[in-house]
Each structure stands twice: as structure tokens, then as C-alpha cells.
Scaffold this motif. Structure first.
Motif, PDB file in Angstrom:
ATOM      1  N   THR A 127      48.680  23.531  40.105  1.00  0.00           N
ATOM      2  CA  THR A 127      49.692  24.515  40.481  1.00  0.00           C
ATOM      3  C   THR A 127      50.618  24.807  39.317  1.00  0.00           C
ATOM      4  OG1 THR A 127      49.648  23.884  42.814  1.00  0.00           O
ATOM      5  CG2 THR A 127      51.634  24.992  42.014  1.00  0.00           C
ATOM      6  N   PHE A 128      51.156  23.766  38.731  1.00  0.00           N
ATOM      7  CA  PHE A 128      52.135  23.984  37.670  1.00  0.00           C
ATOM      8  C   PHE A 128      51.470  24.330  36.340  1.00  0.00           C
ATOM      9  CE2 PHE A 128      54.587  21.904  40.916  1.00  0.00           C
ATOM     10  CZ  PHE A 128      55.747  22.680  40.908  1.00  0.00           C
ATOM     11  N   GLU A 129      50.231  23.910  36.171  1.00  0.00           N
ATOM     12  CA  GLU A 129      49.492  24.380  35.006  1.00  0.00           C
ATOM     13  C   GLU A 129      49.348  25.902  35.076  1.00  0.00           C
ATOM     14  OE1 GLU A 129      45.133  23.811  32.868  1.00  0.00           O
ATOM     15  OE2 GLU A 129      45.752  22.441  34.466  1.00  0.00           O
ATOM     16  N   SER A 130      49.059  26.422  36.264  1.00  0.00           N
ATOM     17  CA  SER A 130      48.919  27.869  36.443  1.00  0.00           C
ATOM     18  C   SER A 130      50.241  28.584  36.205  1.00  0.00           C
ATOM     19  CB  SER A 130      48.414  28.180  37.860  1.00  0.00           C
ATOM     20  OG  SER A 130      47.153  27.606  38.090  1.00  0.00           O
ATOM     21  N   VAL A 131      51.297  28.080  36.828  1.00  0.00           N
ATOM     22  CA  VAL A 131      52.613  28.732  36.732  1.00  0.00           C
ATOM     23  C   VAL A 131      53.106  28.744  35.294  1.00  0.00           C
ATOM     24  CG1 VAL A 131      55.047  28.523  37.360  1.00  0.00           C
ATOM     25  CG2 VAL A 131      53.279  28.309  39.117  1.00  0.00           C
ATOM     26  N   ARG A 133      51.398  28.323  32.490  1.00  0.00           N
ATOM     27  CA  ARG A 133      50.563  29.122  31.595  1.00  0.00           C
ATOM     28  C   ARG A 133      50.903  30.609  31.762  1.00  0.00           C
ATOM     29  NH1 ARG A 133      46.520  27.461  28.818  1.00  0.00           N
ATOM     30  NH2 ARG A 133      46.148  25.643  30.143  1.00  0.00           N
ATOM     31  N   LEU A 134      51.147  31.026  32.990  1.00  0.00           N
ATOM     32  CA  LEU A 134      51.580  32.404  33.224  1.00  0.00           C
ATOM     33  C   LEU A 134      52.941  32.658  32.608  1.00  0.00           C
ATOM     34  CD1 LEU A 134      50.259  32.827  36.857  1.00  0.00           C
ATOM     35  CD2 LEU A 134      49.832  34.455  35.005  1.00  0.00           C
ATOM     36  N   ARG A 135      53.822  31.699  32.722  1.00  0.00           N
ATOM     37  CA  ARG A 135      55.154  31.844  32.105  1.00  0.00           C
ATOM     38  C   ARG A 135      55.015  32.075  30.606  1.00  0.00           C
ATOM     39  NH1 ARG A 135      60.683  29.677  33.127  1.00  0.00           N
ATOM     40  NH2 ARG A 135      61.694  29.547  31.094  1.00  0.00           N
ATOM     41  N   SER A 136      54.168  31.302  29.955  1.00  0.00           N
ATOM     42  CA  SER A 136      53.961  31.447  28.519  1.00  0.00           C
ATOM     43  C   SER A 136      53.393  32.823  28.178  1.00  0.00           C
ATOM     44  CB  SER A 136      53.013  30.345  28.021  1.00  0.00           C
ATOM     45  OG  SER A 136      52.699  30.527  26.656  1.00  0.00           O
ATOM     46  N   SER A 137      52.409  33.277  28.944  1.00  0.00           N
ATOM     47  CA  SER A 137      51.806  34.584  28.681  1.00  0.00           C
ATOM     48  C   SER A 137      52.804  35.719  28.859  1.00  0.00           C
ATOM     49  CB  SER A 137      50.604  34.805  29.612  1.00  0.00           C
ATOM     50  OG  SER A 137      49.534  33.975  29.249  1.00  0.00           O
ATOM     51  N   ILE A 138      53.614  35.633  29.920  1.00  0.00           N
ATOM     52  CA  ILE A 138      54.599  36.681  30.183  1.00  0.00           C
ATOM     53  C   ILE A 138      55.645  36.716  29.080  1.00  0.00           C
ATOM     54  CG2 ILE A 138      56.386  37.446  31.798  1.00  0.00           C
ATOM     55  CD1 ILE A 138      54.637  36.146  34.033  1.00  0.00           C
ATOM     56  N   PHE A 139      56.046  35.553  28.605  1.00  0.00           N
ATOM     57  CA  PHE A 139      57.006  35.456  27.506  1.00  0.00           C
ATOM     58  C   PHE A 139      56.469  36.203  26.278  1.00  0.00           C
ATOM     59  CE2 PHE A 139      59.133  33.540  23.930  1.00  0.00           C
ATOM     60  CZ  PHE A 139      60.387  33.179  24.386  1.00  0.00           C
ATOM     61  N   GLN A 140      55.233  35.910  25.902  1.00  0.00           N
ATOM     62  CA  GLN A 140      54.636  36.556  24.735  1.00  0.00           C
ATOM     63  C   GLN A 140      54.428  38.047  24.963  1.00  0.00           C
ATOM     64  OE1 GLN A 140      51.273  34.138  23.108  1.00  0.00           O
ATOM     65  NE2 GLN A 140      51.971  32.598  24.572  1.00  0.00           N
ATOM     66  N   CYS A 141      54.072  38.399  26.196  1.00  0.00           N
ATOM     67  CA  CYS A 141      53.826  39.792  26.555  1.00  0.00           C
ATOM     68  C   CYS A 141      55.091  40.629  26.394  1.00  0.00           C
ATOM     69  CB  CYS A 141      53.313  39.842  27.990  1.00  0.00           C
ATOM     70  SG  CYS A 141      53.023  41.499  28.613  1.00  0.00           S
ATOM     71  N   ILE A 142      56.223  40.076  26.777  1.00  0.00           N
ATOM     72  CA  ILE A 142      57.498  40.796  26.650  1.00  0.00           C
ATOM     73  C   ILE A 142      57.775  41.140  25.196  1.00  0.00           C
ATOM     74  CG2 ILE A 142      60.009  40.443  26.785  1.00  0.00           C
ATOM     75  CD1 ILE A 142      59.486  39.021  29.483  1.00  0.00           C
ATOM     76  N   HIS A 143      57.572  40.180  24.313  1.00  0.00           N
ATOM     77  CA  HIS A 143      57.786  40.458  22.894  1.00  0.00           C
ATOM     78  C   HIS A 143      56.820  41.532  22.389  1.00  0.00           C
ATOM     79  CE1 HIS A 143      60.889  37.551  21.976  1.00  0.00           C
ATOM     80  NE2 HIS A 143      60.211  36.593  22.576  1.00  0.00           N
ATOM     81  N   SER A 144      55.587  41.504  22.851  1.00  0.00           N
ATOM     82  CA  SER A 144      54.615  42.526  22.436  1.00  0.00           C
ATOM     83  C   SER A 144      55.045  43.914  22.896  1.00  0.00           C
ATOM     84  CB  SER A 144      53.227  42.201  23.014  1.00  0.00           C
ATOM     85  OG  SER A 144      52.736  40.990  22.499  1.00  0.00           O
ATOM     86  N   LYS A 263      44.560  40.861  32.960  1.00  0.00           N
ATOM     87  CA  LYS A 263      43.491  40.818  31.963  1.00  0.00           C
ATOM     88  C   LYS A 263      43.323  39.430  31.357  1.00  0.00           C
ATOM     89  CE  LYS A 263      41.997  42.861  27.561  1.00  0.00           C
ATOM     90  NZ  LYS A 263      42.317  43.870  26.502  1.00  0.00           N
ATOM     91  N   HIS A 264      44.434  38.769  31.046  1.00  0.00           N
ATOM     92  CA  HIS A 264      44.373  37.530  30.271  1.00  0.00           C
ATOM     93  C   HIS A 264      44.549  36.261  31.093  1.00  0.00           C
ATOM     94  CE1 HIS A 264      44.367  39.627  26.392  1.00  0.00           C
ATOM     95  NE2 HIS A 264      45.269  40.442  26.910  1.00  0.00           N
ATOM     96  N   ASN A 265      45.028  36.359  32.319  1.00  0.00           N
ATOM     97  CA  ASN A 265      45.316  35.160  33.119  1.00  0.00           C
ATOM     98  C   ASN A 265      44.737  35.259  34.519  1.00  0.00           C
ATOM     99  OD1 ASN A 265      47.921  35.555  31.182  1.00  0.00           O
ATOM    100  ND2 ASN A 265      47.499  33.382  31.494  1.00  0.00           N
ATOM    101  N   ILE A 266      43.571  35.842  34.637  1.00  0.00           N
ATOM    102  CA  ILE A 266      43.022  36.068  35.968  1.00  0.00           C
ATOM    103  C   ILE A 266      42.692  34.749  36.679  1.00  0.00           C
ATOM    104  CG2 ILE A 266      40.645  36.322  35.170  1.00  0.00           C
ATOM    105  CD1 ILE A 266      42.449  38.273  38.016  1.00  0.00           C
ATOM    106  N   ASP A 267      42.278  33.727  35.936  1.00  0.00           N
ATOM    107  CA  ASP A 267      41.974  32.442  36.582  1.00  0.00           C
ATOM    108  C   ASP A 267      43.229  31.837  37.203  1.00  0.00           C
ATOM    109  OD1 ASP A 267      39.294  32.543  35.932  1.00  0.00           O
ATOM    110  OD2 ASP A 267      39.534  31.420  34.066  1.00  0.00           O
ATOM    111  N   GLU A 268      44.337  31.895  36.471  1.00  0.00           N
ATOM    112  CA  GLU A 268      45.598  31.370  37.007  1.00  0.00           C
ATOM    113  C   GLU A 268      46.059  32.195  38.206  1.00  0.00           C
ATOM    114  OE1 GLU A 268      45.149  29.918  32.901  1.00  0.00           O
ATOM    115  OE2 GLU A 268      45.063  31.924  33.759  1.00  0.00           O
ATOM    116  N   LEU A 269      45.893  33.511  38.121  1.00  0.00           N
ATOM    117  CA  LEU A 269      46.303  34.366  39.239  1.00  0.00           C
ATOM    118  C   LEU A 269      45.434  34.122  40.469  1.00  0.00           C
ATOM    119  CD1 LEU A 269      47.034  37.723  37.382  1.00  0.00           C
ATOM    120  CD2 LEU A 269      48.697  36.210  38.443  1.00  0.00           C
TER     121      LEU A 269
END
Length: 454
Positions: A127-131, A133-144, A263-269
Motif C-alpha cells: 500500500t505505502f510502496e504504491s502511495v 512511488r506515486l508521490r515521487s512521480s507526481i513531485f517530478q511531474c510538477i517540475h516537468s 502512463k508511468h504508474n499504472i501498476d501502482e494505480l
């Protein structure tokens, strides 16, 4: 080698040797054949390791407990049965580090309350691995997103001497044990920032479009599921923006993030969809492909009043112009009435901050809140007051100490871009995009009232 890379190259790895380090999620000893389920943190997907009783490493590896670290060298075999697309037959297994009998993350269901007490261990759960990992992706996505739009990233101070919101809910930072701040480190009272907005506005006067994204702190004694004392805020500031452009920017970034994680986190979603919020992925697709609703604050009051008159049971029933909408009102608007993310615009000036631009009617300000289902307010923004006389008058009305804000107010005296900006609560966004219902479960080490464990 990482497990993530093995999954990417399954077809090319059939019959080949793979080797990696991983943590044991479960261990099942059989009469002749035994199984390890392991994960190395590079993906949410686990790997099953098969080994036999007559393997020369059996005696050592059979002692491996849940949570232990093992070194794996084995042959990959593609499978057509079970949940996993392949398994690994062990050639060599080494027990690198075992756990003791006090390890609290055994293979069973744990409540979120229990896991908060072991926040240093909970990232090891799916559960928290998913959350996170999504947090990290969203963080990077915002900067992009903001890099693509040519926004300047500015790091605003964590220690400041003003309360941007004027709510008096800041944490004091001090080196003394009394209130004589003249003798303190800075020679004046200082506090942890509640917002980077005011400093971002100063940079917007040089670079036009900027954003700050960092931790903020509020000493609000709230025990609700969406309040924390330490949280992250995304705060863009945009030259020559009005509410229409600001709302467009807000909608664009939320859809950009959704598209990115689909696109990048479908397994976590998928995991979150199955375990946190059924229908989550469908919800994200719906948001991605829909237009957000826009409603005037005065119209929102009429909608809520009508709902109350028709029997809807609000706890706060005194619904009239001037009401500071609570979560129940916000959720009714976006969940029950519009059934989609909803912008509410042009609030009464009395319930909004001093820096918001006064509208021509003299009683409302150019403010906007984005309300989303299950959360309520996700984003709050406004056009900034550019008339120096009006902002000084507003400070006086609210008894705000202008001496602490002279630098900010005086920006209007030195050639002023009219700006607008918003603040987006990062953790609330993660809650909305993962289906997690408590802010304490989307922050690695939450800080809330009476809670400072780690």
C-alpha cells in the motif's frame, strides 16, 4: 540488476541467469520445494523464488524470516499459471541480513493506525510502496510541467517574520526561553513559513512566471483527516493572469499529472484501485476528459440553500452570503450537485486574505477555490491586489502589522506586474489521486497535533 528491469525484459530473459538483492515478503517452506516472495523496491511487482531441500544453501536460506535481505542468483522461467508472469529457480541464495522475532510487518492485514506507529517500516508494504512511488512521480511531474511552460522555480524561505495568511497559526522558531525576541537569533520574532506566496510574488515581478514548491507549517489544532502541521504546497505566481487564465492553469496541471501517472504508474494505480478506491482509474480518466465546472460564490450559496430547503441535512445550516464554506458544503457542490471538480469564484472579502484583489462591487474579491469530490478544497488562489491604497486599507481593517509587510506592499510602488497565483496542497492532491482517505497516510512521517514520533 533490478526487479523492475527483469519485468521489462521478461521475454529476453527466458532461461537466462539473473541476480539481485531483495527483501523477503513471505517465505513458505515445503517438504521438498520452498518459495520466497521478494521485492527490491524498484517496482510494486514481486518475484517468486523457488528452491529445493537438496540445494547446498538450503540450511542457511531456510532461516530467512519475513523482512530479511537475501542475495539471489537464479534462472528465469516464464510461467502461464498464477499471478506472476515468471518465477526464478534459485542457483545460489545468500542470507545477507535476517530480522529478529520483533519484526512487526508480518504477512497479515495491518490497520493504517497501527502502521502510522511504525512509519519507519510501513514503506515496505504494498500500500505505502504504491502511495509513495506515486508521490515521487507526481513531485517530478510538477517540475516537468512548469519547466515546459518556462516558469522559474524559486526556493522561498522556511524561516520568515510574517504570517502570509494573517491567521496567527504559525510555529515560532527561537533560541530563547522567554518572549524577549530582541535578544533572539534574528533580533526579532521569527516563525516557520505558512506559505511561500509573498516571496514568490516578489520574484514574479522580475521573471513574470514563477513557482515555489516546498514544505509549509501551520499550528492549526485540527484533528481532521486532511490537516497536518507540516505539509507541502505548490504555489505558482503568474504575471498578467486573471481568474480565467488561473483556472485554466490549475485545470491543465491536474490533467497533466493524471495523464503522466496513468502512463508511468499504472501498476501502482491498479493496486490503489483494487485496495483503496474502487473505480479510481475510471475516475482519473473521467477527470482527464471532462471540463471543470465554474460557479460564482453567490450561486453556490443559492444551490446550498435550496438543498437545505429540500431536506439535505447540513451540520452548518445558517447558509447565507458571507458563509465561509466548510468541507460539507464544498463536497456537496462538487459531489452531489456538479459531480466533478468545481471552481467557486468571487468570494466575500471578509472571509478571504488581505492580498486578494477587490472586485468592482466592493464586497467580493477575485478569488477562486477548486473543490474536488471526497476532499473539498484542493486549490485556493486569487488575483493579487495591485492598488497600494486598497491593500494598505485592507491591512488596517484586519489589524495586520504593516511593518512586517512593507517590502511586499511596496512592490506596487516600483513598477508592478498585475499577478495572480494559487496554492495547491500537495498531500491533498495525492489523497485525491490515490484514494487514500487520511493525510497522515500520504506523508512519509506525518506531523499532526500531539504527534511527533520520528
Amino acid at each position: 540488476m533490478l526487479i523492475k528491469d527483469i519485468y521489462i525484459n521478461i521475454s529476453k530473459s527466458e532461461g537466462k541467469n539473473v541476480n539481485f538483492f531483495a527483501r523477503v515478503r513471505s517465505h513458505r517452506l515445503g517438504k521438498n520445494i520452498s518459495f520466497l516472495i521478494v521485492n527490491d523496491g524498484s517496482t510494486i511487482n514481486d518475484v517468486q523464488i523457488v528452491y529445493k531441500k537438496d540445494d547446498n544453501f538450503f540450511q542457511e536460506i531456510s532461516q530467512a524470516k519475513v523482512g530479511s535481505i537475501v542475495s539471489i542468483d537464479g534462472t528465469l522461467k516464464v510461467t502461464t499459471e498464477g499471478k506472476q508472469p515468471f518465477e526464478i529457480t534459485a542457483n545460489k541464495l545468500f542470507l545477507i541480513s535476517n530480522t529478529n522475532d520483533n519484526y512487526k510487518l508480518q504477512k497479515k492485514e495491518h490497520t493504517y493506525e497501527f502502521l502510522r506507529d511504525i512509519a519507519h517500516l510501513r514503506p515496505r508494504t504494498k500500500t505505502f510502496e504504491s502511495v509513495f512511488r506515486l508521490r515521487s512521480s507526481i513531485f517530478q511531474c510538477i517540475h516537468s510541467f512548469f519547466t515546459e511552460k518556462n516558469f522559474l522555480f524559486v526556493t522561498t524561505p522556511i524561516i520568515t517574520n510574517n504570517d502570509a495568511e494573517g491567521a496567527g497559526e504559525s510555529f515560532i522558531t527561537t533560541t530563547i526561553t522567554n518572549n524577549n525576541y530582541d535578544n533572539d537569533f534574528f533580533g526579532k520574532k521569527a516563525n516557520l513559513t505558512v506559505s511561500g506566496q509573498l516571496h514568490a510574488e516578489a520574484f514574479a515581478q522580475a521573471f513574470q512566471n514563477v513557482y515555489t514548491f516546498g514544505p509549509t507549517f501551520r499550528a492549526e489544532k485540527s484533528y481532521t483527516s486532511k490537516h497536518a502541521a507540516e505539509f507541502w504546497m505548490l504555489e505558482p505566481e503568474c504575471a498578467n493572469y486573471e481568474l480565467k487564465q488561473l483556472m485554466s492553469l490549475i485545470e491543465d496541471i491536474i490533467k497533466y499529472i493524471i495523464k503522466y501517472i496513468l502512463k508511468h504508474n499504472i501498476d501502482e494505480l491498479k493496486y490503489c484501485d483494487e485496495n483503496l478506491e474502487n473505480g479510481l482509474i475510471d475516475k482519473l480518466h473521467f477527470i482527464e476528459n471532462s471540463s471543470f465546472e465554474v460557479v460564482e460564490y453567490s450561486q453556490a450559496i443559492e444551490i446550498l440553500s435550496k438543498a437545505k430547503d429540500n431536506g439535505y441535512n447540513f451540520e452548518e445550516k445558517n447558509i447565507k452570503f458571507g458563509l465561509d464554506l466548510t468541507t460539507e458544503h464544498e463536497r456537496y457542490l462538487c459531489e452531489k450537485h456538479f459531480n466533478k471538480p468545481t471552481f467557486v469564484i468571487n468570494y466575500p472579502k471578509e472571509i478571504k486574505a488581505f492580498y486578494m484583489r477587490l472586485n468592482n462591487d466592493g464586497r467580493t474579491v477575485g478569488a477562486v477555490d477548486l473543490l474536488v469530490p471526497f476532499i473539498g478544497e484542493l486549490v485556493g488562489g486569487s488575483e493579487r491586489e495591485y492598488d497600494i491604497d486598497k491593500i494598505v486599507k485592507r491591512c488596517n481593517e484586519l489589524n495586520i502589522n504593516r511593518d512586517l509587510l512593507n517590502w511586499y506592499i511596496d512592490l506596487r510602488s516600483f513598477g508592478y506586474y498585475k499577478t495572480a497565483g494559487f496554492g495547491l496542497g500537495f498531500e491533498r492532491l495525492i489523497m485525491y489521486l490515490t484514494g487514500m482517505t487520511n493525510i497522515r497516510d500520504v506523508i512519509p512521517f506525518p506531523r499532526t497535533v500531539r504527534n511527533l514520533q520520528f
